[in-house]
Design a protein around this motif. Sequence first.
Motif, short mmCIF file in Angstrom:
data_model
loop_
_atom_site.label_atom_id
_atom_site.label_comp_id
_atom_site.label_asym_id
_atom_site.label_seq_id
_atom_site.Cartn_x
_atom_site.Cartn_y
_atom_site.Cartn_z
N TYR A 11 0.81 -1.22 0.00
CA TYR A 11 0.00 0.00 0.00
C TYR A 11 0.85 1.26 0.00
CZ TYR A 11 -3.97 -2.92 1.30
OH TYR A 11 -4.96 -3.85 1.31
N TRP A 12 0.31 2.31 -0.61
CA TRP A 12 0.85 3.66 -0.45
C TRP A 12 0.33 4.17 0.88
CZ3 TRP A 12 4.42 5.19 -3.72
CH2 TRP A 12 4.43 4.68 -5.00
N THR A 13 1.11 4.95 1.59
CA THR A 13 0.72 5.44 2.90
C THR A 13 0.76 6.96 2.91
OG1 THR A 13 1.68 3.46 3.87
CG2 THR A 13 1.18 5.28 5.36
N ALA A 14 -0.35 7.59 3.28
CA ALA A 14 -0.43 9.05 3.35
C ALA A 14 -0.32 9.51 4.79
CB ALA A 14 -1.73 9.55 2.74
N VAL A 15 0.48 10.56 5.00
CA VAL A 15 0.65 11.17 6.31
C VAL A 15 0.45 12.67 6.13
CG1 VAL A 15 2.16 9.37 7.21
CG2 VAL A 15 3.15 11.30 6.00
N LYS A 16 0.52 13.45 7.21
CA LYS A 16 0.29 14.89 7.10
C LYS A 16 1.24 15.55 6.10
CE LYS A 16 -1.74 16.02 11.53
NZ LYS A 16 -1.66 16.85 12.71
N ALA A 17 2.48 15.11 6.07
CA ALA A 17 3.50 15.75 5.22
C ALA A 17 3.34 15.38 3.74
CB ALA A 17 4.89 15.37 5.69
N GLY A 18 2.69 14.28 3.43
CA GLY A 18 2.54 13.84 2.05
C GLY A 18 2.39 12.34 1.96
N ILE A 19 2.58 11.80 0.77
CA ILE A 19 2.52 10.35 0.55
C ILE A 19 3.94 9.81 0.69
CG2 ILE A 19 1.98 8.52 -1.07
CD1 ILE A 19 -0.13 10.38 -2.26
N LEU A 20 4.11 8.81 1.53
CA LEU A 20 5.44 8.25 1.74
C LEU A 20 5.95 7.58 0.48
CD1 LEU A 20 5.09 6.64 5.28
CD2 LEU A 20 6.04 8.87 4.69
N ASN A 21 7.24 7.79 0.20
CA ASN A 21 7.89 7.11 -0.93
C ASN A 21 7.89 5.61 -0.68
OD1 ASN A 21 8.54 9.52 -2.18
ND2 ASN A 21 10.56 9.62 -1.25
N GLY A 22 7.60 4.86 -1.67
CA GLY A 22 7.66 3.41 -1.54
C GLY A 22 6.36 2.82 -1.04
N LEU A 23 6.25 1.54 -1.24
CA LEU A 23 5.08 0.79 -0.81
C LEU A 23 5.39 0.08 0.50
CD1 LEU A 23 4.25 -0.79 -4.25
CD2 LEU A 23 2.99 1.03 -3.12
N TYR A 24 4.37 -0.07 1.32
CA TYR A 24 4.53 -0.74 2.61
C TYR A 24 3.60 -1.94 2.68
CZ TYR A 24 7.27 3.23 4.07
OH TYR A 24 8.25 4.18 4.16
N PRO A 25 4.11 -3.08 3.14
CA PRO A 25 3.26 -4.27 3.25
C PRO A 25 2.30 -4.14 4.43
CG PRO A 25 5.46 -4.75 4.05
CD PRO A 25 5.49 -3.36 3.48
N ILE A 26 1.14 -4.70 4.28
CA ILE A 26 0.09 -4.60 5.29
C ILE A 26 0.53 -5.22 6.62
CG2 ILE A 26 -1.13 -6.74 4.70
CD1 ILE A 26 -2.79 -3.38 5.51
N ASN A 27 1.44 -6.19 6.59
CA ASN A 27 1.87 -6.83 7.84
C ASN A 27 2.80 -5.95 8.67
OD1 ASN A 27 4.23 -7.00 6.39
ND2 ASN A 27 4.46 -9.22 6.60
#
Length: 79
Positions: A11-27
């Motif tokens: 998944y792509w992950t969005a935070v206050k600063a923006g969308i984090l580079n790279g994909l993160y696994p759900i686990n």
Amino acid sequence: MIDRREDADQYWTAVKAGILNGLYPINKFDMCHQRLLNTDDTNTEKTVSLRSATIYQRASSRKGFTRCNSTGAKKCRTR
């Protein structure tokens, strides 16, 4: 997490600063039943590194505390 899946359980992950580079696994995430951010709270126009997002979060969560870095004879006396 934002609802854009690239690969199975990545998944792509969005935070206050923006969308984090790279994909993160759900686990790599734990379930949180409380809503921490709304869609309007995130900047989906820019991508940021995890380090930049951490620095952004740290700078925006100071809550009015000031720190005295005086040392030696000029130590902070007024607290």
